[in-house]
Design a protein around this motif. Structure first.
Motif, PDB file in Angstrom:
ATOM      1  N   PRO A 238       0.709  -1.517  -0.606  1.00 52.71           N
ATOM      2  CA  PRO A 238      -0.115   0.277   0.025  1.00 52.71           C
ATOM      3  C   PRO A 238       0.624   1.052   0.189  1.00 52.71           C
ATOM      4  O   PRO A 238       2.130   1.083   0.516  1.00 52.71           O
ATOM      5  CB  PRO A 238      -1.318  -0.401   1.568  1.00 52.71           C
ATOM      6  CG  PRO A 238      -0.189  -1.297   2.707  1.00 52.71           C
ATOM      7  CD  PRO A 238       0.583  -1.987   1.113  1.00 52.71           C
ATOM      8  N   ARG A 239       0.773   2.107  -0.794  1.00 58.29           N
ATOM      9  CA  ARG A 239       1.084   3.083  -1.023  1.00 58.29           C
ATOM     10  C   ARG A 239       0.209   4.674  -1.154  1.00 58.29           C
ATOM     11  O   ARG A 239      -0.967   4.097  -1.876  1.00 58.29           O
ATOM     12  CB  ARG A 239       2.159   3.520  -1.700  1.00 58.29           C
ATOM     13  CG  ARG A 239       3.121   2.628  -2.482  1.00 58.29           C
ATOM     14  CD  ARG A 239       4.015   2.309  -3.305  1.00 58.29           C
ATOM     15  NE  ARG A 239       4.379   1.379  -3.429  1.00 58.29           N
ATOM     16  CZ  ARG A 239       4.645   0.351  -5.076  1.00 58.29           C
ATOM     17  NH1 ARG A 239       5.012   1.399  -6.226  1.00 58.29           N
ATOM     18  NH2 ARG A 239       5.725  -0.508  -4.977  1.00 58.29           N
ATOM     19  N   PRO A 240       0.482   5.618  -0.751  1.00 55.71           N
ATOM     20  CA  PRO A 240      -0.340   7.018  -1.264  1.00 55.71           C
ATOM     21  C   PRO A 240       0.059   6.991  -2.427  1.00 55.71           C
ATOM     22  O   PRO A 240       0.409   7.079  -3.061  1.00 55.71           O
ATOM     23  CB  PRO A 240       1.137   7.786   0.058  1.00 55.71           C
ATOM     24  CG  PRO A 240       1.335   7.138   1.334  1.00 55.71           C
ATOM     25  CD  PRO A 240       1.994   5.917   0.338  1.00 55.71           C
ATOM     26  N   ASP A 241      -1.100   7.611  -2.436  1.00 57.56           N
ATOM     27  CA  ASP A 241      -1.791   7.841  -3.846  1.00 57.56           C
ATOM     28  C   ASP A 241      -1.411   9.711  -4.372  1.00 57.56           C
ATOM     29  O   ASP A 241      -1.188  10.074  -3.835  1.00 57.56           O
ATOM     30  CB  ASP A 241      -3.028   7.915  -4.414  1.00 57.56           C
ATOM     31  CG  ASP A 241      -4.373   6.964  -3.858  1.00 57.56           C
ATOM     32  OD1 ASP A 241      -3.264   5.427  -4.310  1.00 57.56           O
ATOM     33  OD2 ASP A 241      -4.802   5.768  -3.739  1.00 57.56           O
ATOM     34  N   GLY A 242      -1.226   9.099  -5.715  1.00 56.52           N
ATOM     35  CA  GLY A 242      -0.117  10.184  -6.288  1.00 56.52           C
ATOM     36  C   GLY A 242       0.896  10.523  -5.275  1.00 56.52           C
ATOM     37  O   GLY A 242       1.778  11.592  -5.553  1.00 56.52           O
ATOM     38  N   ARG A 243       1.687   9.753  -4.933  1.00 56.72           N
ATOM     39  CA  ARG A 243       3.159   9.981  -4.285  1.00 56.72           C
ATOM     40  C   ARG A 243       4.176   9.126  -4.991  1.00 56.72           C
ATOM     41  O   ARG A 243       3.823   8.235  -5.249  1.00 56.72           O
ATOM     42  CB  ARG A 243       3.670  10.097  -2.764  1.00 56.72           C
ATOM     43  CG  ARG A 243       1.906  10.912  -2.268  1.00 56.72           C
ATOM     44  CD  ARG A 243       2.928  11.465  -0.467  1.00 56.72           C
ATOM     45  NE  ARG A 243       3.732  11.163  -0.419  1.00 56.72           N
ATOM     46  CZ  ARG A 243       4.208  10.554   0.886  1.00 56.72           C
ATOM     47  NH1 ARG A 243       3.617  10.373   1.775  1.00 56.72           N
ATOM     48  NH2 ARG A 243       5.635  10.380   1.457  1.00 56.72           N
ATOM     49  N   ASP A 244       5.300   9.930  -5.230  1.00 54.59           N
ATOM     50  CA  ASP A 244       6.628   9.709  -5.668  1.00 54.59           C
ATOM     51  C   ASP A 244       7.499  10.156  -4.760  1.00 54.59           C
ATOM     52  O   ASP A 244       8.583   9.194  -5.550  1.00 54.59           O
ATOM     53  CB  ASP A 244       6.484   9.377  -7.317  1.00 54.59           C
ATOM     54  CG  ASP A 244       7.788   8.517  -7.745  1.00 54.59           C
ATOM     55  OD1 ASP A 244       7.712   7.122  -7.133  1.00 54.59           O
ATOM     56  OD2 ASP A 244       8.122   9.298  -9.071  1.00 54.59           O
ATOM     57  N   HIS A 245       7.644   9.934  -3.725  1.00 53.64           N
ATOM     58  CA  HIS A 245       8.954  10.519  -2.637  1.00 53.64           C
ATOM     59  C   HIS A 245       8.665  10.524  -1.316  1.00 53.64           C
ATOM     60  O   HIS A 245       7.887  10.475  -0.870  1.00 53.64           O
ATOM     61  CB  HIS A 245       8.985  11.679  -2.949  1.00 53.64           C
ATOM     62  CG  HIS A 245       9.715  12.518  -4.137  1.00 53.64           C
ATOM     63  ND1 HIS A 245       8.835  12.862  -5.633  1.00 53.64           N
ATOM     64  CD2 HIS A 245      10.763  12.173  -4.680  1.00 53.64           C
ATOM     65  CE1 HIS A 245      10.170  12.738  -6.981  1.00 53.64           C
ATOM     66  NE2 HIS A 245      11.057  12.812  -6.303  1.00 53.64           N
ATOM     67  N   TYR A 246       9.676   9.820  -0.451  1.00 56.40           N
ATOM     68  CA  TYR A 246       9.447   8.499   0.371  1.00 56.40           C
ATOM     69  C   TYR A 246      10.779   9.115   1.082  1.00 56.40           C
ATOM     70  O   TYR A 246      12.061   8.335   0.219  1.00 56.40           O
ATOM     71  CB  TYR A 246       9.408   6.985   0.335  1.00 56.40           C
ATOM     72  CG  TYR A 246       7.697   6.676  -0.801  1.00 56.40           C
ATOM     73  CD1 TYR A 246       6.961   7.396  -0.379  1.00 56.40           C
ATOM     74  CD2 TYR A 246       7.995   6.255  -2.000  1.00 56.40           C
ATOM     75  CE1 TYR A 246       5.401   6.856  -0.963  1.00 56.40           C
ATOM     76  CE2 TYR A 246       7.063   6.575  -2.692  1.00 56.40           C
ATOM     77  CZ  TYR A 246       5.861   6.106  -2.540  1.00 56.40           C
ATOM     78  OH  TYR A 246       4.473   6.047  -3.133  1.00 56.40           O
ATOM     79  N   THR A 247      10.531   9.017   2.477  1.00 57.80           N
ATOM     80  CA  THR A 247      12.039   9.081   2.980  1.00 57.80           C
ATOM     81  C   THR A 247      11.855   7.266   3.717  1.00 57.80           C
ATOM     82  O   THR A 247      11.926   6.708   3.190  1.00 57.80           O
ATOM     83  CB  THR A 247      11.685   9.662   4.641  1.00 57.80           C
ATOM     84  OG1 THR A 247      10.087   9.357   5.316  1.00 57.80           O
ATOM     85  CG2 THR A 247      10.766  11.559   4.642  1.00 57.80           C
ATOM     86  N   ILE A 248      13.005   8.056   4.258  1.00 54.56           N
ATOM     87  CA  ILE A 248      12.840   6.618   4.990  1.00 54.56           C
ATOM     88  C   ILE A 248      12.477   5.911   5.675  1.00 54.56           C
ATOM     89  O   ILE A 248      12.192   4.205   6.006  1.00 54.56           O
ATOM     90  CB  ILE A 248      14.874   5.935   5.113  1.00 54.56           C
ATOM     91  CG1 ILE A 248      15.083   4.599   5.513  1.00 54.56           C
ATOM     92  CG2 ILE A 248      15.125   6.303   7.055  1.00 54.56           C
ATOM     93  CD1 ILE A 248      16.809   4.314   5.270  1.00 54.56           C
ATOM     94  N   SER A 249      11.798   6.524   6.560  1.00 57.92           N
ATOM     95  CA  SER A 249      10.882   6.140   7.811  1.00 57.92           C
ATOM     96  C   SER A 249       9.393   5.695   7.082  1.00 57.92           C
ATOM     97  O   SER A 249       9.184   4.713   7.849  1.00 57.92           O
ATOM     98  CB  SER A 249      10.937   6.783   8.615  1.00 57.92           C
ATOM     99  OG  SER A 249      10.454   8.119   8.304  1.00 57.92           O
ATOM    100  N   GLU A 250       9.239   6.670   5.871  1.00 57.81           N
ATOM    101  CA  GLU A 250       7.968   6.167   5.611  1.00 57.81           C
ATOM    102  C   GLU A 250       8.309   4.230   4.481  1.00 57.81           C
ATOM    103  O   GLU A 250       7.651   3.747   4.618  1.00 57.81           O
ATOM    104  CB  GLU A 250       7.627   7.353   4.182  1.00 57.81           C
ATOM    105  CG  GLU A 250       7.549   8.320   5.172  1.00 57.81           C
ATOM    106  CD  GLU A 250       6.796   8.888   4.151  1.00 57.81           C
ATOM    107  OE1 GLU A 250       6.365  10.096   4.267  1.00 57.81           O
ATOM    108  OE2 GLU A 250       8.195   9.552   3.059  1.00 57.81           O
ATOM    109  N   VAL A 251       9.070   4.565   4.188  1.00 58.94           N
ATOM    110  CA  VAL A 251       9.798   2.897   3.666  1.00 58.94           C
ATOM    111  C   VAL A 251       9.670   2.348   4.709  1.00 58.94           C
ATOM    112  O   VAL A 251       9.457   1.041   4.389  1.00 58.94           O
ATOM    113  CB  VAL A 251      10.796   3.232   2.717  1.00 58.94           C
ATOM    114  CG1 VAL A 251      11.771   2.637   1.859  1.00 58.94           C
ATOM    115  CG2 VAL A 251      10.844   4.359   1.540  1.00 58.94           C
ATOM    116  N   VAL A 252      10.249   1.720   5.733  1.00 60.94           N
ATOM    117  CA  VAL A 252      10.185   1.280   6.743  1.00 60.94           C
ATOM    118  C   VAL A 252       8.535   0.459   6.990  1.00 60.94           C
ATOM    119  O   VAL A 252       8.079  -0.231   6.661  1.00 60.94           O
ATOM    120  CB  VAL A 252      11.375   2.151   8.231  1.00 60.94           C
ATOM    121  CG1 VAL A 252      10.544   0.602   8.941  1.00 60.94           C
ATOM    122  CG2 VAL A 252      12.855   1.516   7.347  1.00 60.94           C
TER     123      VAL A 252
END
Length: 160
Positions: free
Chosen positions: A28-42
C-alpha cells in the motif's frame, strides 16, 4: 531497461491450477506520491532503516536519490525493486546472487540471458523445496488423520 522495469512472467502450474496464478497486490502506498523518506519506506516494506542502508551499501539497492540536505528520497520504482528483493529473499537466493542479479540489471538488456539463467536456477531450487514441503505436509496430514480418527487409540496402537 532500468533496475525497476520488469516484464510479467507467464503463469506456471507449480502446485495446482490456481497456485500463484496472480501476483500479490503491491505494497500500500499513498496515492499520487513518488517520494518517500527512509522512515516511510520502513513503514511500507517492514524492512529496517539499517537493512535499507545495507542494501544500498552492498549494491543490492540502486542509486537512491537524495534531497538537498542529503536525506534519502525513495521513489515508487525503489519500492517495486524492494518488493522483488523481498521475493528473491523468500526463495532462499543467496545475497551474493541477488547482488549479481542487480548488477546484471544495471548492465542492460544484453544480460537478459544471464539473468534468466540465474532466475531459472533459483526457480529449480524453489521447486525442490516445494516438493520437500509437500512430502512433509503429507506426513503431517497422515498423522493428523490418525489422531482425528482415533484420539484415544493412538497411544494404545503405538502411533507416534
Amino acid at each position: 531497461m532500468t533496475v525497476m522495469e520488469t516484464t510479467p512472467a507467464p503463469a506456471r502450474d507449480v502446485a495446482g491450477p490456481n497456485a500463484c496464478a496472480t501476483p500479490p497486490p503491491p505494497h500500500p502506498r499513498p496515492d499520487g506520491r513518488d517520494h518517500y523518506t527512509i522512515s516511510e519506506v520502513v513503514a511500507v516494506t517492514g524492512l529496517t532503516a539499517h537493512t535499507l542502508r545495507w542494501y544500498e551499501r552492498i549494491g543490492l539497492m540502486p542509486h537512491v536519490d537524495r534531497s538537498h540536505t542529503g536525506q534519502r528520497r525513495y521513489r515508487n520504482r525503489d519500492l517495486d525493486w524492494l518488493n522483488l528483493v523481498g521475493k528473491l529473499r523468500l526463495t532462499g537466493m543467496p545475497v551474493a546472487d541477488m547482488v549479481r542479479y542487480a548488477e546484471l540489471v544495471r548492465e542492460g538488456e544484453e544480460t537478459f540471458g544471464r539473468r534468466r539463467e540465474l532466475l531459472e536456477r533459483t526457480r529449480r531450487d524453489v521447486l525442490a523445496r516445494i516438493a520437500e514441503l509437500q512430502d512433509t505436509l503429507a506426513v503431517l496430514d497422515h498423522k493428523i488423520d490418525i489422531y482425528s480418527d482415533h484420539p484415544a487409540g493412538a497411544a494404545r496402537t503405538g502411533a507416534r
